[in-house]
Motif scaffolding. Structure first.
Motif, PDB file in Angstrom:
ATOM      1  N   ASN A 224      -4.971  -9.659   4.649  1.00 13.58           N
ATOM      2  CA  ASN A 224      -4.311  -8.910   5.726  1.00 13.58           C
ATOM      3  C   ASN A 224      -3.484  -9.831   6.610  1.00 13.58           C
ATOM      4  O   ASN A 224      -3.709  -9.921   7.816  1.00 13.58           O
ATOM      5  CB  ASN A 224      -5.363  -8.169   6.568  1.00 13.58           C
ATOM      6  CG  ASN A 224      -6.094  -7.117   5.768  1.00 13.58           C
ATOM      7  OD1 ASN A 224      -5.512  -6.142   5.315  1.00 13.58           O
ATOM      8  ND2 ASN A 224      -7.397  -7.323   5.579  1.00 13.58           N
ATOM      9  N   ARG A 273      -1.978   4.772   2.573  1.00 15.39           N
ATOM     10  CA  ARG A 273      -1.556   3.605   3.337  1.00 15.39           C
ATOM     11  C   ARG A 273      -0.237   3.833   4.068  1.00 15.39           C
ATOM     12  O   ARG A 273       0.418   2.882   4.497  1.00 15.39           O
ATOM     13  CB  ARG A 273      -1.449   2.388   2.414  1.00 15.39           C
ATOM     14  CG  ARG A 273      -2.798   2.006   1.792  1.00 15.39           C
ATOM     15  CD  ARG A 273      -2.726   0.672   1.102  1.00 15.39           C
ATOM     16  NE  ARG A 273      -2.235  -0.352   1.999  1.00 15.39           N
ATOM     17  CZ  ARG A 273      -1.505  -1.399   1.606  1.00 15.39           C
ATOM     18  NH1 ARG A 273      -1.184  -1.543   0.330  1.00 15.39           N
ATOM     19  NH2 ARG A 273      -1.101  -2.303   2.471  1.00 15.39           N
ATOM     20  N   VAL A 274       0.139   5.093   4.213  1.00 16.49           N
ATOM     21  CA  VAL A 274       1.348   5.429   4.973  1.00 16.49           C
ATOM     22  C   VAL A 274       1.055   5.257   6.456  1.00 16.49           C
ATOM     23  O   VAL A 274       0.046   5.762   6.968  1.00 16.49           O
ATOM     24  CB  VAL A 274       1.792   6.877   4.680  1.00 16.49           C
ATOM     25  CG1 VAL A 274       2.943   7.268   5.601  1.00 16.49           C
ATOM     26  CG2 VAL A 274       2.202   7.012   3.223  1.00 16.49           C
ATOM     27  N   THR A 275       1.912   4.534   7.176  1.00 18.31           N
ATOM     28  CA  THR A 275       1.734   4.309   8.609  1.00 18.31           C
ATOM     29  C   THR A 275       2.629   5.230   9.418  1.00 18.31           C
ATOM     30  O   THR A 275       3.600   5.790   8.899  1.00 18.31           O
ATOM     31  CB  THR A 275       2.042   2.843   8.977  1.00 18.31           C
ATOM     32  OG1 THR A 275       3.400   2.552   8.602  1.00 18.31           O
ATOM     33  CG2 THR A 275       1.105   1.896   8.232  1.00 18.31           C
ATOM     34  N   ALA A 276       2.323   5.351  10.707  1.00 19.65           N
ATOM     35  CA  ALA A 276       3.023   6.312  11.571  1.00 19.65           C
ATOM     36  C   ALA A 276       4.507   6.001  11.717  1.00 19.65           C
ATOM     37  O   ALA A 276       5.323   6.917  11.873  1.00 19.65           O
ATOM     38  CB  ALA A 276       2.350   6.336  12.945  1.00 19.65           C
ATOM     39  N   ASP A 277       4.880   4.723  11.678  1.00 21.53           N
ATOM     40  CA  ASP A 277       6.288   4.375  11.923  1.00 21.53           C
ATOM     41  C   ASP A 277       7.128   4.241  10.654  1.00 21.53           C
ATOM     42  O   ASP A 277       8.297   3.868  10.723  1.00 21.53           O
ATOM     43  CB  ASP A 277       6.373   3.072  12.719  1.00 21.53           C
ATOM     44  CG  ASP A 277       5.842   1.884  11.941  1.00 21.53           C
ATOM     45  OD1 ASP A 277       5.073   2.102  10.979  1.00 21.53           O
ATOM     46  OD2 ASP A 277       6.197   0.743  12.283  1.00 21.53           O
ATOM     47  N   MET A 278       6.561   4.576   9.503  1.00 24.91           N
ATOM     48  CA  MET A 278       7.323   4.424   8.260  1.00 24.91           C
ATOM     49  C   MET A 278       8.498   5.391   8.195  1.00 24.91           C
ATOM     50  O   MET A 278       9.536   5.080   7.607  1.00 24.91           O
ATOM     51  CB  MET A 278       6.414   4.593   7.036  1.00 24.91           C
ATOM     52  CG  MET A 278       5.509   3.392   6.808  1.00 24.91           C
ATOM     53  SD  MET A 278       4.457   3.501   5.336  1.00 24.91           S
ATOM     54  CE  MET A 278       5.616   3.173   4.032  1.00 24.91           C
ATOM     55  N   ARG A 371       4.418  -7.783   9.551  1.00 23.64           N
ATOM     56  CA  ARG A 371       3.837  -6.800   8.636  1.00 23.64           C
ATOM     57  C   ARG A 371       4.057  -5.386   9.138  1.00 23.64           C
ATOM     58  O   ARG A 371       3.905  -5.087  10.325  1.00 23.64           O
ATOM     59  CB  ARG A 371       2.342  -7.072   8.460  1.00 23.64           C
ATOM     60  CG  ARG A 371       1.694  -6.103   7.492  1.00 23.64           C
ATOM     61  CD  ARG A 371       0.267  -6.478   7.184  1.00 23.64           C
ATOM     62  NE  ARG A 371      -0.350  -5.492   6.298  1.00 23.64           N
ATOM     63  CZ  ARG A 371      -1.511  -5.645   5.712  1.00 23.64           C
ATOM     64  NH1 ARG A 371      -2.201  -6.758   5.907  1.00 23.64           N
ATOM     65  NH2 ARG A 371      -2.009  -4.711   4.925  1.00 23.64           N
ATOM     66  N   ALA A 373       2.946  -2.518   6.824  1.00 23.52           N
ATOM     67  CA  ALA A 373       1.814  -1.759   6.258  1.00 23.52           C
ATOM     68  C   ALA A 373       1.130  -2.584   5.184  1.00 23.52           C
ATOM     69  O   ALA A 373       1.691  -3.525   4.638  1.00 23.52           O
ATOM     70  CB  ALA A 373       2.318  -0.458   5.676  1.00 23.52           C
TER      71      ALA A 373
END
Length: 373
Positions: A224, A273-278, A371, A373
């Motif tokens: 990570n 693994r999709v993040t909020a800001d993608m 980083r 995601a």
């Protein structure tokens, strides 16, 4: 053993700021490794902890006591240097006991300490020899013995294995690991070797340009990483960085990798693994991070299950290492390294189907290199 806390330590040499508000805290018995490229400030930080280099600002605490302005002797630390720093005219016994003698420790107690550490480091048979009669590994054991005889609050190791050959370095690394497990000592260890850092540390501080980029366990900094520098520095061979475009099709995120002369490669991004800001980064360039072990030889029976993650590439270089095989192959506009099993039937110049484990992939911002995601 003792706790160590470094609070906002800054060190300046004239107008050059070598340490930039560094803060680290470790528990009693922890093995902290400061790792980074040459000139990153790790040795300066080590010298500041030892009291060999005064800090410009900030505080250093050992067991809760502020020792920022204490002399090295007042800090109750022991240091093992890269150069061994043994007295050539003294025997091994005298080298180990010298620090105890300077502290006015009674003779019987000194002799008992020498015998204890000599037995611990398996150098009892060398006690009457002088440094010139010892190998590099034996000299390093003596230097360690001199530090261990004192039983200080904190041990400091400044690149102690860098002068040894490759095999001896591995052997000594194992000995240091065993020693720490047996004694539970608090250790701060400086190295530029990320393999040493991964194998020895409880906690790793990755440094660059006087800053701590990431502080965490070996697993955290490896799996990570906070940015591309940490991701590329930790791991051998290092992480592959592939330029890609973040897209979305049928409510699924995917990465488009431009492949000159061939159809673009599309890699689906794992839904979990999709993040909020993608969503804000759609149709923008990103950097895909894949470690060599994230590639595996494809089993044709699993092709249907691996849809979207299959890469059929022309292998340019094959590097057998014994335990595995490293392959160099094109991916998009760059060449990457893949690690496969030792029995993989591959020859340079032929094509091979490889499966990409996107569950382990990491995304970085193409500009900031942080980083995503």
């Amino acid at each position: 053993m003792s706790t160590l806390e470094i609070r906002n330590v800054r060190k300046e040499f004239g107008s050059e700021r070598v340490l930039k508000d560094v803060s680290i805290s470790i528990n009693s018995g922890d093995f902290l490794i400061l790792v980074g490229p040459s000139g990153c400030g790790k040795s300066t930080l080590m010298n500041a902890i030892a009291g060999l280099e005064p800090v410009t600002s900030g505080h250093i605490l050992i067991d809760g006591e502020d020792v920022t302005f204490n002399t090295p002797a007042e800090r109750d630390i022991a240091m093992v240097f890269q150069s061994y720093a043994l007295y050539p005219s003294m025997t091994v016994r005298q080298n180990i006991s010298f620090g105890l003698e300077m502290r006015k420790v009674p003779k019987a107690e000194r002799e008992a300490s020498v015998e204890r550490v000599a037995d611990l480091l398996q150098i009892t048979h060398l006690l009457e020899r002088k440094p010139a009669q010892l190998s590099g590994g034996q000299r390093q054991r003596v230097a360690m013995g001199r530090a261990l005889a004192r039983e200080p609050k904190v041990y400091l190791f400044d690149e102690p294995l860098s002068n040894l050959d490759a095999k001896l370095r591995v052997d000594m690394r194992t000995e240091i690991k065993k020693l720490h497990q047996r004694l539970g000592t608090t250790i701060v260890y400086v190295t530029h070797d990320q393999v040493e850092a991964m194998t020895l540390a409880d906690c790793i501080a990755v440094m660059r340009d006087g800053n701590i980029l990431q502080l965490g366990s070996p697993d955290e900094v490896y799996n990570n990483p906070v940015d591309m520098f940490v991701a590329g520095f930790m791991g051998s061979p290092s992480m592959n960085f592939i330029r890609a475009m973040l897209e979305k099709e049928h409510d699924r995120y995917q990465l488009r990798i431009a492949t000159p002369g061939e159809t673009d490669l599309l890699l689906p991004w794992p839904e979990n693994r999709v993040t909020a800001d993608m969503a804000e980064r759609l149709n923008q360039p990103v950097i895909l991070g894949l470690r060599p072990e994230h590639f595996s030889e494809e089993d044709v029976r699993l092709t249907a299950q691996a849809e979207g993650t299959l890469l059929n590439a022309n292998i340019s270089v094959v590097e057998p290492t014994g335990a595995d095989i490293l392959l160099r192959l094109p991916l998009g506009e760059q060449e990457v390294t893949a690690r496969v099993g030792p029995k993989c039937p591959v020859v340079a110049g032929t094509r091979l189907a490889l499966r990409i484990d996107m569950e382990q992939a990491i995304l970085f911002d193409a500009v900031s290199e942080q980083r995503i995601a």
